[in-house]
Design a protein around this motif. Structure first.
Motif, short mmCIF file in Angstrom:
data_model
loop_
_atom_site.label_atom_id
_atom_site.label_comp_id
_atom_site.label_asym_id
_atom_site.label_seq_id
_atom_site.Cartn_x
_atom_site.Cartn_y
_atom_site.Cartn_z
N PHE A 22 0.81 -1.13 -0.08
CA PHE A 22 -0.34 0.03 -0.20
C PHE A 22 0.86 1.14 0.18
CE2 PHE A 22 0.73 -2.00 3.94
CZ PHE A 22 1.35 -0.92 4.59
N VAL A 23 0.30 2.25 -0.43
CA VAL A 23 0.25 3.44 -0.21
C VAL A 23 0.22 4.43 0.97
CG1 VAL A 23 1.06 5.46 -1.34
CG2 VAL A 23 1.51 3.60 -2.72
N GLU A 24 1.18 4.86 1.52
CA GLU A 24 0.46 5.80 2.75
C GLU A 24 0.65 7.34 1.97
OE1 GLU A 24 1.37 7.37 7.18
OE2 GLU A 24 2.92 5.99 6.79
N VAL A 25 -0.24 8.11 2.18
CA VAL A 25 -0.15 9.52 1.49
C VAL A 25 0.41 10.41 2.63
CG1 VAL A 25 -2.30 10.87 1.19
CG2 VAL A 25 -2.25 8.79 -0.15
N GLU A 26 0.52 11.56 2.53
CA GLU A 26 0.68 12.32 3.52
C GLU A 26 -0.23 12.85 4.40
OE1 GLU A 26 4.24 15.91 3.89
OE2 GLU A 26 4.12 15.20 1.71
N GLY A 27 -0.78 13.86 3.32
CA GLY A 27 -2.04 14.15 3.75
C GLY A 27 -3.24 13.91 3.70
N PRO A 28 -4.78 14.27 3.56
CA PRO A 28 -5.81 13.56 3.75
C PRO A 28 -5.76 13.40 1.60
CG PRO A 28 -5.75 16.08 3.84
CD PRO A 28 -4.58 15.65 3.62
N ILE A 29 -6.99 11.38 2.02
CA ILE A 29 -7.69 11.77 0.54
C ILE A 29 -8.81 11.73 0.64
CG2 ILE A 29 -8.56 9.44 -1.26
CD1 ILE A 29 -6.11 7.77 1.73
N ILE A 30 -8.60 12.91 -1.05
CA ILE A 30 -10.22 12.91 -1.45
C ILE A 30 -11.01 12.12 -2.01
CG2 ILE A 30 -11.33 15.36 -1.89
CD1 ILE A 30 -8.98 17.09 -0.96
N VAL A 31 -12.02 11.78 -2.13
CA VAL A 31 -12.23 10.79 -2.83
C VAL A 31 -13.75 11.89 -3.64
CG1 VAL A 31 -13.63 8.61 -3.58
CG2 VAL A 31 -12.00 9.00 -1.72
N GLY A 32 -13.08 11.92 -4.50
CA GLY A 32 -14.43 12.68 -6.19
C GLY A 32 -13.52 14.08 -6.30
N ALA A 33 -13.32 14.31 -7.74
CA ALA A 33 -12.91 15.32 -8.10
C ALA A 33 -13.63 16.33 -9.04
CB ALA A 33 -11.62 15.20 -9.19
N GLY A 34 -14.86 16.56 -7.96
CA GLY A 34 -15.90 17.43 -8.37
C GLY A 34 -16.12 18.74 -8.41
N PRO A 35 -16.51 19.88 -7.81
CA PRO A 35 -16.78 20.93 -7.10
C PRO A 35 -16.69 20.56 -5.70
CG PRO A 35 -18.49 20.88 -8.78
CD PRO A 35 -17.81 19.94 -8.92
N SER A 36 -17.02 20.17 -4.95
CA SER A 36 -16.45 20.13 -3.64
C SER A 36 -15.24 19.13 -3.71
CB SER A 36 -17.71 18.33 -3.40
OG SER A 36 -19.13 18.91 -3.51
N GLY A 37 -14.25 18.66 -4.46
CA GLY A 37 -12.88 17.74 -4.02
C GLY A 37 -12.79 18.85 -4.32
N CYS A 59 -11.84 12.70 -15.91
CA CYS A 59 -11.19 14.09 -16.43
C CYS A 59 -12.71 14.97 -14.58
CB CYS A 59 -12.42 15.01 -17.17
SG CYS A 59 -14.57 13.97 -17.27
N ILE A 60 -11.70 15.79 -14.56
CA ILE A 60 -12.89 17.08 -13.41
C ILE A 60 -14.06 17.41 -13.98
CG2 ILE A 60 -10.32 18.16 -12.66
CD1 ILE A 60 -11.86 20.81 -13.45
N ALA A 61 -15.07 17.35 -12.64
CA ALA A 61 -16.19 17.46 -12.55
C ALA A 61 -17.31 16.26 -13.68
CB ALA A 61 -16.61 18.60 -13.31
N SER A 62 -17.21 14.88 -13.72
CA SER A 62 -17.66 14.74 -15.05
C SER A 62 -19.37 14.49 -14.80
CB SER A 62 -17.67 12.71 -14.52
OG SER A 62 -17.55 12.64 -13.04
N LEU A 63 -19.51 14.74 -13.90
CA LEU A 63 -21.22 14.94 -13.76
C LEU A 63 -21.38 16.04 -14.88
CD1 LEU A 63 -24.28 14.29 -12.55
CD2 LEU A 63 -23.81 16.04 -10.96
N TRP A 64 -20.61 16.79 -14.34
CA TRP A 64 -21.29 18.16 -15.69
C TRP A 64 -20.49 17.67 -17.13
CZ3 TRP A 64 -23.64 23.37 -13.99
CH2 TRP A 64 -23.78 23.29 -13.35
N GLN A 65 -19.73 17.78 -17.25
CA GLN A 65 -19.05 17.96 -18.54
C GLN A 65 -19.75 16.11 -18.86
OE1 GLN A 65 -14.48 18.60 -19.32
NE2 GLN A 65 -14.23 18.11 -17.44
#
Length: 420
Positions: A22-37, A59-65
């Motif tokens: 596994f990989v340890e991530v230094e900061g937070p993991i964010i699930v989702g690259a929409g406007p919220s993420g 892509c980012i904002a896949s719901l919109w795109q």
């Protein structure tokens, strides 16, 4: 890439294969690259906290795109749809188009140097008490771990498709609005639009303008308000009045102006709920429809309002009032839903419908480093508020951990000098 052990067996396996499990991530993991993420990542970067965004699409904002129709515009003025720390370009119109909003989000990601990892569908995310980390596994085979997990998939993660009796027997095409692009594809057709929210209204209007014959199903009560009142945004008027007046009084004012400008919608088959539009939004999350032209087409008869469907037939539909009509296509304007319950394991922070049990404004933080953004039922304004809170809270913990690490390093240095 780094790895930590959450159990002797994993460490033994890791040593045997000589590969990180596994990989340890230094900061937070964010699930989702929409406007919220994107908003959370940008706010974290302002505090100097790194983050990692996992996005299932390419892509980012896949719901919109990918899931929105071509003629879509923001229903609210752009000043109410800005993400934290970056405004819309001044040359954008008051109500930006879908394409303009996507370009704004792409500029936002570029400005804050946000680089999501795409094509990463989260299979499961679970907190491991033995090491105090979130274990996030993707279908692509990699596990990532972090002290913090930000659920940014939002309340509109995937299409909501209702069970309609007989739908599978229909010989024409059936599409959800997530796959609808333009009314030109339905030119000359008789189309049944199931749903009378903002999507149902706009799709019906688009069909009408493309010389199709839309029949819009109204299954329940609905508030229809003008997008603007006296030249001002209805939403803006509501927000201004709420600073001085109680919510129910503001509702009465909105409905009074709506009745003057739009007339009695009950006569058109669009019965209003007994609860006011703002109160209903707060209690149930049901958004009032902001009219952008559909009502005029309903009044003219070009958009036909029909009762709830009893059963879909091979060539059309039977309605509860006994009427039966033939249709060439059916469009399901039935909205979207959260998908959190399918991958977030353990805990009781979310309901089975994938919404935080704690209502706004306190639903942004759970236990063990769990955070949520995009679940306020208050659009991008709610997203921005939660993103700022989340970033501030994580940044405080981040600074504390850095301070502790520096102190440990300092103490270690003193001990080394003493031994020397």
């Amino acid at each position: 890439m780094g790895s930590v052990s959450c159990g002797d067996q994993e460490l033994e396996d890791n040593q045997r294969t000589d590969q990180p499990l596994f990989v340890e991530v230094e900061g937070p993991i964010i699930v989702g690259a929409g406007p919220s993420g994107l908003a959370v990542s940008a706010c974290l970067s302002e505090h100097g906290v790194p983050s990692l965004i996992l996005e299932k699409s390419d892509c980012i904002a896949s719901l919109w795109q990918k899931w929105t129709y071509d003629r879509l515009k923001l229903h609210l003025p752009k000043r109410f749809c800005e993400l934290p720390l970056l405004r819309f370009p001044k040359n954008f119109p008051k109500y930006p188009t879908k394409q303009q909003f996507v370009s704004y989000l792409e500029s936002y990601a570029s400005h804050f140097k946000i680089e999501p990892i795409f094509n990463q569908t989260v299979q499961s995310a679970e907190f491991d008490e033995s090491c105090g980390l979130w274990r996030v596994r993707t279908w692509e085979g990699l596990e990532r771990r972090s002290r913090w997990l930000v659920v940014a998939t939002g309340e509109n993660a995937e299409p909501a498709t209702p069970e309609v009796d007989g739908l599978e027997s229909f010989r024409g095409r059936v599409v959800h609005t997530s796959r609808y692009k333009s009314g030109l594809e339905f030119e000359g057709e008789r189309v049944l639009v199931v749903g009378c929210g903002n999507s149902g209204m706009e799709v019906s209007l688009d069909l009408c303008r493309s010389n199709a014959i839309p029949h819009m199903v109204v299954r329940s009560t609905v508030h229809v308000l003008p997008r603007e009142m006296l030249g001002l945004s209805t939403f803006g008027v509501a927000m201004a009045l709420l600073k001085w007046l109680p919510l129910r009084l503001v509702d009465k004012i909105l409905l009074l102006i709506a009745n003057i400008t739009l007339g009695n919608t009950d006569r058109l088959g669009l019965r209003r709920p007994k609860t006011g539009p703002l109160e209903l939004k707060n209690v149930t999350g049901k958004t009032p429809v902001l009219d952008v032209g559909a009502l005029a087409q309903i009044k003219s008869g070009k958009i036909k309002v029909v009762k709830e469907v009893k059963k879909i037939t091979k060539n059309g539909a039977k309605f509860l009032d006994g009427q039966e009509e033939k249709f060439d296509s059916i469009i399901l304007a039935t909205g979207y839903k959260s998908n959190v319950s399918s991958w977030l394991k353990g805990g009781d922070f979310f309901t089975k419908e994938g919404m935080p049990k704690t209502p706004f404004p306190n639903g942004w933080k759970g236990d063990d480093g769990l955070y949520t953004v995009g679940f306020t039922r208050r659009g991008i304004l709610g997203t921005g508020c939660d993103a700022i809170k989340i970033a501030g809270d994580i940044a405080d913990q981040w600074r504390s951990s850095v301070k502790e690490s520096n102190q440990d390093l300092h103490n270690s240095h003193i001990i080394h000098l003493q031994k020397s």
